[in-house]
Scaffold this active site. Structure first.
Site, PDB file in Angstrom:
ATOM      1  N   ASP A 128       0.854  -1.188   0.000  1.00 25.60           N
ATOM      2  CA  ASP A 128       0.000   0.000   0.000  1.00 25.60           C
ATOM      3  C   ASP A 128       0.892   1.240   0.000  1.00 25.60           C
ATOM      4  O   ASP A 128       2.119   1.121  -0.044  1.00 25.60           O
ATOM      5  CB  ASP A 128      -0.916  -0.003   1.238  1.00 25.60           C
ATOM      6  CG  ASP A 128      -0.142   0.158   2.551  1.00 25.60           C
ATOM      7  OD1 ASP A 128       1.108   0.237   2.526  1.00 25.60           O
ATOM      8  OD2 ASP A 128      -0.792   0.203   3.604  1.00 25.60           O
ATOM      9  N   ASP A 177      -3.291   4.561   2.706  1.00 19.63           N
ATOM     10  CA  ASP A 177      -3.636   4.914   4.082  1.00 19.63           C
ATOM     11  C   ASP A 177      -3.278   6.368   4.339  1.00 19.63           C
ATOM     12  O   ASP A 177      -2.153   6.785   4.082  1.00 19.63           O
ATOM     13  CB  ASP A 177      -2.836   4.054   5.072  1.00 19.63           C
ATOM     14  CG  ASP A 177      -3.526   2.741   5.356  1.00 19.63           C
ATOM     15  OD1 ASP A 177      -4.579   2.470   4.744  1.00 19.63           O
ATOM     16  OD2 ASP A 177      -3.017   1.981   6.187  1.00 19.63           O
ATOM     17  N   ASP A 207       1.450   4.677   2.327  1.00 16.34           N
ATOM     18  CA  ASP A 207       1.097   5.280   3.618  1.00 16.34           C
ATOM     19  C   ASP A 207       1.491   6.748   3.656  1.00 16.34           C
ATOM     20  O   ASP A 207       2.612   7.102   3.286  1.00 16.34           O
ATOM     21  CB  ASP A 207       1.831   4.545   4.752  1.00 16.34           C
ATOM     22  CG  ASP A 207       1.614   3.047   4.705  1.00 16.34           C
ATOM     23  OD1 ASP A 207       0.502   2.612   5.031  1.00 16.34           O
ATOM     24  OD2 ASP A 207       2.552   2.315   4.328  1.00 16.34           O
TER      25      ASP A 207
HETATM   26  N1  DCP Z   1       2.588  -0.349  11.736  1.00 17.24           N
HETATM   27  C1  DCP Z   1       2.961  -0.942  12.924  1.00 17.24           C
HETATM   28  N2  DCP Z   1       2.308  -2.042  13.387  1.00 17.24           N
HETATM   29  C2  DCP Z   1       1.319  -2.584  12.647  1.00 17.24           C
HETATM   30  C3  DCP Z   1       0.924  -2.007  11.428  1.00 17.24           C
HETATM   31  C4  DCP Z   1       1.585  -0.880  10.999  1.00 17.24           C
HETATM   32  O1  DCP Z   1       3.879  -0.482  13.602  1.00 17.24           O
HETATM   33  N3  DCP Z   1       0.719  -3.679  13.098  1.00 17.24           N
HETATM   34  C5  DCP Z   1       3.324   0.817  11.243  1.00 17.24           C
HETATM   35  C6  DCP Z   1       4.700   0.423  10.831  1.00 17.24           C
HETATM   36  C7  DCP Z   1       4.542   0.181   9.362  1.00 17.24           C
HETATM   37  C8  DCP Z   1       3.572   1.274   8.994  1.00 17.24           C
HETATM   38  O2  DCP Z   1       2.710   1.348  10.100  1.00 17.24           O
HETATM   39  O3  DCP Z   1       5.739   0.277   8.677  1.00 17.24           O
HETATM   40  C9  DCP Z   1       2.829   1.011   7.752  1.00 17.24           C
HETATM   41  O4  DCP Z   1       2.186  -0.246   7.789  1.00 17.24           O
HETATM   42  P1  DCP Z   1       2.169  -1.195   6.534  1.00 17.24           P
HETATM   43  O5  DCP Z   1       1.359  -2.392   6.904  1.00 17.24           O
HETATM   44  O6  DCP Z   1       1.749  -0.440   5.335  1.00 17.24           O
HETATM   45  O7  DCP Z   1       3.695  -1.672   6.420  1.00 17.24           O
HETATM   46  P2  DCP Z   1       4.862  -1.234   5.449  1.00 17.24           P
HETATM   47  O8  DCP Z   1       4.532   0.034   4.771  1.00 17.24           O
HETATM   48  O9  DCP Z   1       6.093  -1.280   6.262  1.00 17.24           O
HETATM   49  O10 DCP Z   1       4.938  -2.429   4.412  1.00 17.24           O
HETATM   50  P3  DCP Z   1       4.239  -2.577   2.979  1.00 17.24           P
HETATM   51  O11 DCP Z   1       5.326  -2.306   2.002  1.00 17.24           O
HETATM   52  O12 DCP Z   1       3.778  -3.984   2.935  1.00 17.24           O
HETATM   53  O13 DCP Z   1       3.117  -1.600   2.875  1.00 17.24           O
HETATM   54 MG    MG Z   2       2.785   0.306   3.670  1.00 17.40          MG
END
Ligand code: DCP
Ligand code: MG
Length: 377
Positions: free
Chosen positions: A204, A301, A206
């Protein structure tokens, strides 16, 4: 015969937030299998096992070279017996039987497919699995009751499971930036999540939004969404004031680090250029339809934060998940402090610690500053 140099053993700290974890590391052949087992444990709702495998994998990401023998792992933290057995098997046989069996298992594959639907958490997926359902089309075929999020998740399933590229993230960033500035001049938009850590693709995009004048950001979200909607850029949106985990999979999943920011889970309609739309459209006689749709769905998001909490929000939303988890654990266990996406509270001195940058937060926590590109724990 030369004896191994003592320098061959690198010191690795036990908290992920004490380590530098670059995006590209030397031990993917070990971390990927361990993360399969972590994911499987997550599907079984075995949080202890999930985190144990995640930590093992993460430690290997911080190593400066390829692991070739078990001795290379001497003195490393977080490597439990189970992880060590898996690593040993991969080093000796090239693969782990347990990992291969897991990957092939009907349950793992079904859980992966079902939790791959936006809005479906482990609990619902597991219930459906036990009822004999295996993939999103089974949900439709058997007429399962789906909420609005899950309906959108099924409708855009293929697009949402296609990795979002950095280029696509930048295109969306331009759109959101326009919306944010049109609604509130001077507003600041930051790309967070995996893309801020330098990832080439993500599941996604963010964003974090704020305004230097405290309070000016209040009531922004609906206006930004209206602006985007009027431009025809939104396929789905749901605004919540609750934590992401809570709203994703029901209140039973509410985490201890509750995040009370205004947050919007959305699906954007992103116009695609010819080269990106998949099938080659150039061939003679191909109609517009055969060339595939001119747009794709992308999960976005949006989070709005008051300026006074912006540094904490930025740190909290940049990830990785394990890095965040260990930051909070470090704060609590090693500093007697409580860290959230809003603030840092010193439980001994009974006061909040202000920060206007991520660097200041690391300093408050007594940690060396780790830039986003090295938070890929
Ligand atoms: N986050 C967190 N704990 C969670 C979900 C999210 O600390 N359970 C925080 C850290 C993540 C950020 O929010 O890096 C964004 O969540 P994402 O699920 O979008 O994760 P990423 O952006 O790191 O990975 P992706 O590339 O899959 O979107
Ligand atoms: Mg993300």
């Amino acid at each position: 015969k030369t004896s191994p140099k003592p320098s061959a053993h690198v010191a690795v700290k036990s908290y992920a937030c004490q380590r530098r974890s670059p995006l590209n590391h030397h031990n993917t052949f070990l971390t990927e299998p361990l993360e399969i087992l972590a994911e499987n444990a997550e599907f079984m709702e075995n949080e202890g096992r999930n985190i144990a495998f995640r930590r093992s994998a993460s430690v290997l990401k911080a190593l400066p070279r390829v692991v070739r023998r078990m001795e290379d792992l001497k003195n490393l933290p977080c490597l439990g017996g189970h992880s060590l057995r898996v690593i040993k098997e991969i080093l000796e046989d090239g693969a782990s039987q347990e990992v291969e069996t897991t990957k092939q298992s009907e349950q793992f594959q079904a859980m992966k497919a079902l939790t791959g639907v936006f809005g479906v958490g482990v609990k619902s997926a597991d219930r459906w699995f036990r009822e004999g359902l295996r993939n999103p089309s089974d949900l439709i075929r058997t007429g399962q009751k789906l909420n609005h999020t899950q309906q959108a998740g099924v409708r855009y399933y293929n697009d949402l499971n296609k990795p979002v590229t950095k280029k696509e993230a930048e295109a969306i960033s331009d759109m959101v930036g326009k919306a944010v500035r049109a609604v509130l001049p001077g507003a600041i938009l930051t790309l967070t999540g995996g893309f801020r850590r330098g990832k080439e693709v993500g599941h996604d995009v963010d964003f974090l939004i704020t305004h230097p004048e405290e309070g000016a950001e209040e009531g922004m979200m609906p206006k930004v969404l209206k602006w985007l909607e009027d431009q025809g850029l939104l396929l789905y949106q749901k605004t919540t004031r609750n934590s992401y985990l809570e709203s994703r999979d029901g209140p039973e999943r509410a985490p201890h680090h509750m995040d009370r920011f205004e947050r919007c889970f959305s699906i954007f309609k992103l116009e695609q250029t010819k080269e990106c739309s998949g099938t080659t459209a150039g061939a003679a006689g191909m109609s517009e339809q055969q060339s595939g749709p001119s747009w794709r769905a992308v999960r976005v998001d949006l989070v709005v934060s008051p300026y006074s909490q912006f540094a904490y929000a930025t740190l909290g939303w940049t990830g990785s998940k394990l890095f965040e988890r260990d930051l909070r654990r470090w704060a609590g266990q090693e500093r007697g402090m409580s860290l959230s996406n809003h603030a840092l509270y010193d439980s001994k001195r009974h006061h909040y610690l202000h920060a206007s940058s991520e660097e200041e937060i690391f300093t408050h926590l007594g940690l060396e500053y780790i830039p986003p590109s090295e938070r890929n724990a």
